[in-house]
Scaffold this motif. Structure first.
Motif, PDB file in Angstrom:
ATOM      1  N   PHE A  68       1.033 -31.228  11.715  1.00  0.00           N
ATOM      2  CA  PHE A  68       2.424 -30.887  11.422  1.00  0.00           C
ATOM      3  C   PHE A  68       3.297 -31.114  12.656  1.00  0.00           C
ATOM      4  CE2 PHE A  68       0.165 -27.297  13.017  1.00  0.00           C
ATOM      5  CZ  PHE A  68       1.057 -26.458  13.670  1.00  0.00           C
ATOM      6  N   PRO A  69       4.627 -31.194  12.464  1.00  0.00           N
ATOM      7  CA  PRO A  69       5.488 -31.517  13.601  1.00  0.00           C
ATOM      8  C   PRO A  69       5.684 -30.360  14.578  1.00  0.00           C
ATOM      9  CG  PRO A  69       6.798 -31.313  11.603  1.00  0.00           C
ATOM     10  CD  PRO A  69       5.358 -31.215  11.193  1.00  0.00           C
ATOM     11  N   SER A  70       5.853 -29.142  14.084  1.00  0.00           N
ATOM     12  CA  SER A  70       6.117 -27.992  14.952  1.00  0.00           C
ATOM     13  C   SER A  70       6.073 -26.729  14.108  1.00  0.00           C
ATOM     14  CB  SER A  70       7.489 -28.120  15.629  1.00  0.00           C
ATOM     15  OG  SER A  70       8.510 -28.140  14.650  1.00  0.00           O
ATOM     16  N   CYS A  71       6.149 -25.601  14.783  1.00  0.00           N
ATOM     17  CA  CYS A  71       6.255 -24.350  14.037  1.00  0.00           C
ATOM     18  C   CYS A  71       7.668 -23.805  14.238  1.00  0.00           C
ATOM     19  CB  CYS A  71       5.197 -23.343  14.451  1.00  0.00           C
ATOM     20  SG  CYS A  71       5.461 -22.545  16.021  1.00  0.00           S
ATOM     21  N   ILE A  72       8.093 -23.040  13.281  1.00  0.00           N
ATOM     22  CA  ILE A  72       9.357 -22.329  13.388  1.00  0.00           C
ATOM     23  C   ILE A  72       9.072 -20.879  13.052  1.00  0.00           C
ATOM     24  CG2 ILE A  72      10.882 -24.280  12.915  1.00  0.00           C
ATOM     25  CD1 ILE A  72      10.973 -23.442  10.000  1.00  0.00           C
ATOM     26  N   GLY A  73       9.918 -19.999  13.500  1.00  0.00           N
ATOM     27  CA  GLY A  73       9.722 -18.598  13.176  1.00  0.00           C
ATOM     28  C   GLY A  73       9.803 -17.727  14.412  1.00  0.00           C
ATOM     29  N   SER A  74       9.193 -16.590  14.299  1.00  0.00           N
ATOM     30  CA  SER A  74       9.339 -15.560  15.319  1.00  0.00           C
ATOM     31  C   SER A  74       8.068 -15.384  16.135  1.00  0.00           C
ATOM     32  CB  SER A  74       9.684 -14.240  14.633  1.00  0.00           C
ATOM     33  OG  SER A  74       8.559 -13.781  13.898  1.00  0.00           O
ATOM     34  N   THR A  75       8.081 -14.363  16.947  1.00  0.00           N
ATOM     35  CA  THR A  75       6.928 -14.044  17.781  1.00  0.00           C
ATOM     36  C   THR A  75       5.720 -13.627  16.946  1.00  0.00           C
ATOM     37  OG1 THR A  75       7.788 -11.796  18.042  1.00  0.00           O
ATOM     38  CG2 THR A  75       8.296 -13.375  19.783  1.00  0.00           C
ATOM     39  N   HIS A  76       5.921 -13.372  15.697  1.00  0.00           N
ATOM     40  CA  HIS A  76       4.831 -12.971  14.799  1.00  0.00           C
ATOM     41  C   HIS A  76       3.902 -14.137  14.467  1.00  0.00           C
ATOM     42  CE1 HIS A  76       3.182 -10.027  11.944  1.00  0.00           C
ATOM     43  NE2 HIS A  76       2.979 -11.059  11.146  1.00  0.00           N
ATOM     44  N   THR A  77       4.332 -15.362  14.754  1.00  0.00           N
ATOM     45  CA  THR A  77       3.548 -16.562  14.432  1.00  0.00           C
ATOM     46  C   THR A  77       2.114 -16.457  14.951  1.00  0.00           C
ATOM     47  OG1 THR A  77       5.482 -17.987  14.369  1.00  0.00           O
ATOM     48  CG2 THR A  77       3.382 -19.053  14.832  1.00  0.00           C
ATOM     49  N   GLY A  78       1.968 -16.114  16.225  1.00  0.00           N
ATOM     50  CA  GLY A  78       0.636 -16.011  16.815  1.00  0.00           C
ATOM     51  C   GLY A  78      -0.219 -14.963  16.142  1.00  0.00           C
ATOM     52  N   LEU A  79       0.387 -13.852  15.751  1.00  0.00           N
ATOM     53  CA  LEU A  79      -0.371 -12.789  15.086  1.00  0.00           C
ATOM     54  C   LEU A  79      -0.859 -13.218  13.712  1.00  0.00           C
ATOM     55  CD1 LEU A  79       1.769  -9.689  16.097  1.00  0.00           C
ATOM     56  CD2 LEU A  79      -0.379 -10.486  17.104  1.00  0.00           C
ATOM     57  N   VAL A  80      -0.081 -14.043  13.038  1.00  0.00           N
ATOM     58  CA  VAL A  80      -0.508 -14.555  11.736  1.00  0.00           C
ATOM     59  C   VAL A  80      -1.751 -15.421  11.908  1.00  0.00           C
ATOM     60  CG1 VAL A  80       0.128 -16.036   9.798  1.00  0.00           C
ATOM     61  CG2 VAL A  80       1.804 -14.443  10.746  1.00  0.00           C
ATOM     62  N   LEU A  81      -1.735 -16.319  12.888  1.00  0.00           N
ATOM     63  CA  LEU A  81      -2.913 -17.153  13.153  1.00  0.00           C
ATOM     64  C   LEU A  81      -4.105 -16.300  13.591  1.00  0.00           C
ATOM     65  CD1 LEU A  81      -1.244 -20.209  14.862  1.00  0.00           C
ATOM     66  CD2 LEU A  81      -2.497 -20.216  12.712  1.00  0.00           C
ATOM     67  N   LEU A  82      -3.855 -15.310  14.432  1.00  0.00           N
ATOM     68  CA  LEU A  82      -4.923 -14.407  14.869  1.00  0.00           C
ATOM     69  C   LEU A  82      -5.552 -13.710  13.666  1.00  0.00           C
ATOM     70  CD1 LEU A  82      -6.462 -12.989  17.181  1.00  0.00           C
ATOM     71  CD2 LEU A  82      -4.605 -11.298  17.207  1.00  0.00           C
ATOM     72  N   ASP A  83      -4.725 -13.236  12.741  1.00  0.00           N
ATOM     73  CA  ASP A  83      -5.230 -12.564  11.549  1.00  0.00           C
ATOM     74  C   ASP A  83      -6.081 -13.508  10.706  1.00  0.00           C
ATOM     75  OD1 ASP A  83      -5.333 -10.311   9.625  1.00  0.00           O
ATOM     76  OD2 ASP A  83      -4.196 -11.709   8.369  1.00  0.00           O
ATOM     77  N   LEU A  84      -5.610 -14.741  10.523  1.00  0.00           N
ATOM     78  CA  LEU A  84      -6.393 -15.715   9.751  1.00  0.00           C
ATOM     79  C   LEU A  84      -7.762 -15.947  10.385  1.00  0.00           C
ATOM     80  CD1 LEU A  84      -3.680 -18.379   8.847  1.00  0.00           C
ATOM     81  CD2 LEU A  84      -4.802 -16.775   7.282  1.00  0.00           C
ATOM     82  N   VAL A  85      -7.786 -16.089  11.693  1.00  0.00           N
ATOM     83  CA  VAL A  85      -9.054 -16.316  12.394  1.00  0.00           C
ATOM     84  C   VAL A  85      -9.956 -15.094  12.256  1.00  0.00           C
ATOM     85  CG1 VAL A  85     -10.108 -16.697  14.646  1.00  0.00           C
ATOM     86  CG2 VAL A  85      -8.101 -18.014  13.981  1.00  0.00           C
ATOM     87  N   SER A  86      -9.391 -13.895  12.403  1.00  0.00           N
ATOM     88  CA  SER A  86     -10.214 -12.680  12.319  1.00  0.00           C
ATOM     89  C   SER A  86     -10.824 -12.515  10.929  1.00  0.00           C
ATOM     90  CB  SER A  86      -9.396 -11.444  12.691  1.00  0.00           C
ATOM     91  OG  SER A  86      -8.489 -11.101  11.656  1.00  0.00           O
ATOM     92  N   GLN A  87     -10.185 -13.086   9.912  1.00  0.00           N
ATOM     93  CA  GLN A  87     -10.683 -13.025   8.537  1.00  0.00           C
ATOM     94  C   GLN A  87     -11.554 -14.236   8.180  1.00  0.00           C
ATOM     95  OE1 GLN A  87     -10.063 -10.401   6.440  1.00  0.00           O
ATOM     96  NE2 GLN A  87      -9.037  -9.417   8.159  1.00  0.00           N
ATOM     97  N   LYS A  88     -11.834 -15.088   9.185  1.00  0.00           N
ATOM     98  CA  LYS A  88     -12.633 -16.313   8.979  1.00  0.00           C
ATOM     99  C   LYS A  88     -11.948 -17.273   7.993  1.00  0.00           C
ATOM    100  CE  LYS A  88     -16.246 -14.797  11.345  1.00  0.00           C
ATOM    101  NZ  LYS A  88     -16.121 -14.934  12.768  1.00  0.00           N
ATOM    102  N   ARG A  89     -10.609 -17.312   8.045  1.00  0.00           N
ATOM    103  CA  ARG A  89      -9.840 -18.164   7.140  1.00  0.00           C
ATOM    104  C   ARG A  89      -8.841 -19.045   7.899  1.00  0.00           C
ATOM    105  NH1 ARG A  89     -10.998 -16.470   2.069  1.00  0.00           N
ATOM    106  NH2 ARG A  89     -11.648 -14.329   1.783  1.00  0.00           N
TER     107      ARG A  89
END
Length: 146
Positions: free
Chosen positions: A64-85
Motif C-alpha cells: 500500500f502507499p501509506s497509512c493515514i490516521g492517528s496514533t492508534h494505528t500502531g496499537l491496531v497492528l499490535l493487537d492483530l499480531v497479539s491475536q495471531k492475525r
C-alpha cells in the motif's frame, strides 16, 4: 522471478500472498469496528469506503502507499499480531513512525517479527499484483515476486 530493491525499515523475512491497494490505509477506521470484535473478523478491513473492504489482512503481504490516521494505528497492528492475525509483511511507499510503532512493539513484547520495507518507485503497483506470491526480505533489502 522478479526482484525489487527496497529500503529496510524493520528486518526479517516473510512470504505470503500479496494484498495490494493503491489507497492509503486507515488502520483505526478499518480494524476498529464492532464486527472486528468477533474473532473470525478481527483482521477484516471494515472501512466500507476502502477497496479492501471485507478482505482479511492476516498472513498477507500488505502492499500500500501509506497509512493515514492517528496514533492508534500502531496499537491496531499490535493487537492483530497479539491475536495471531497480523499481516506477514508490509510493503509501503511512504513509511511513518505511527505505522511501525506497533510492529516494533510486537517484536519486543511478543517476539513476533513483521518485516517492513519501503519501495518508493512509482511502478510498485505494476510490479506487484493481488494474489502474487511475494517474499519480503528486509535483511537483504529485497522484494521477490514469484
Amino acid at each position: 522471478m522478479k526482484t525489487l530493491p527496497c529500503k529496510t525499515v524493520i528486518g526479517g523475512t516473510a512470504s505470503g500472498e500479496a494484498m495490494v491497494t493503491r489507497q492509503p490505509i486507515n488502520f483505526t477506521a478499518s480494524m476498529c469496528k464492532v464486527p472486528n470484535m468477533l474473532p473470525s473478523k478481527r483482521a477484516e478491513v471494515r472501512d466500507m469506503h476502502h477497496e479492501l473492504f471485507k478482505q482479511t489482512v492476516g498472513g498477507k503481504v500488505l502492499v500500500f502507499p501509506s497509512c493515514i490516521g492517528s496514533t492508534h494505528t500502531g496499537l491496531v497492528l499490535l493487537d492483530l499480531v497479539s491475536q495471531k492475525r497480523g499481516p506477514a509483511a508490509l510493503v509501503v511507499q511512504h513509511n511513518d513512525s505511527l505505522l511501525i510503532s506497533g510492529v516494533v512493539l510486537s517484536e519486543v513484547w511478543f517476539g513476533e517479527n513483521i518485516p517492513v520495507v519501503e519501495y518508493h518507485g512509482d511502478d510498485l503497483f505494476e510490479q506487484i499484483g493481488n494474489g502474487d506470491r511475494v517474499t519480503v526480505d528486509g535483511n537483504a533489502g529485497e522484494i521477490r515476486i514469484d
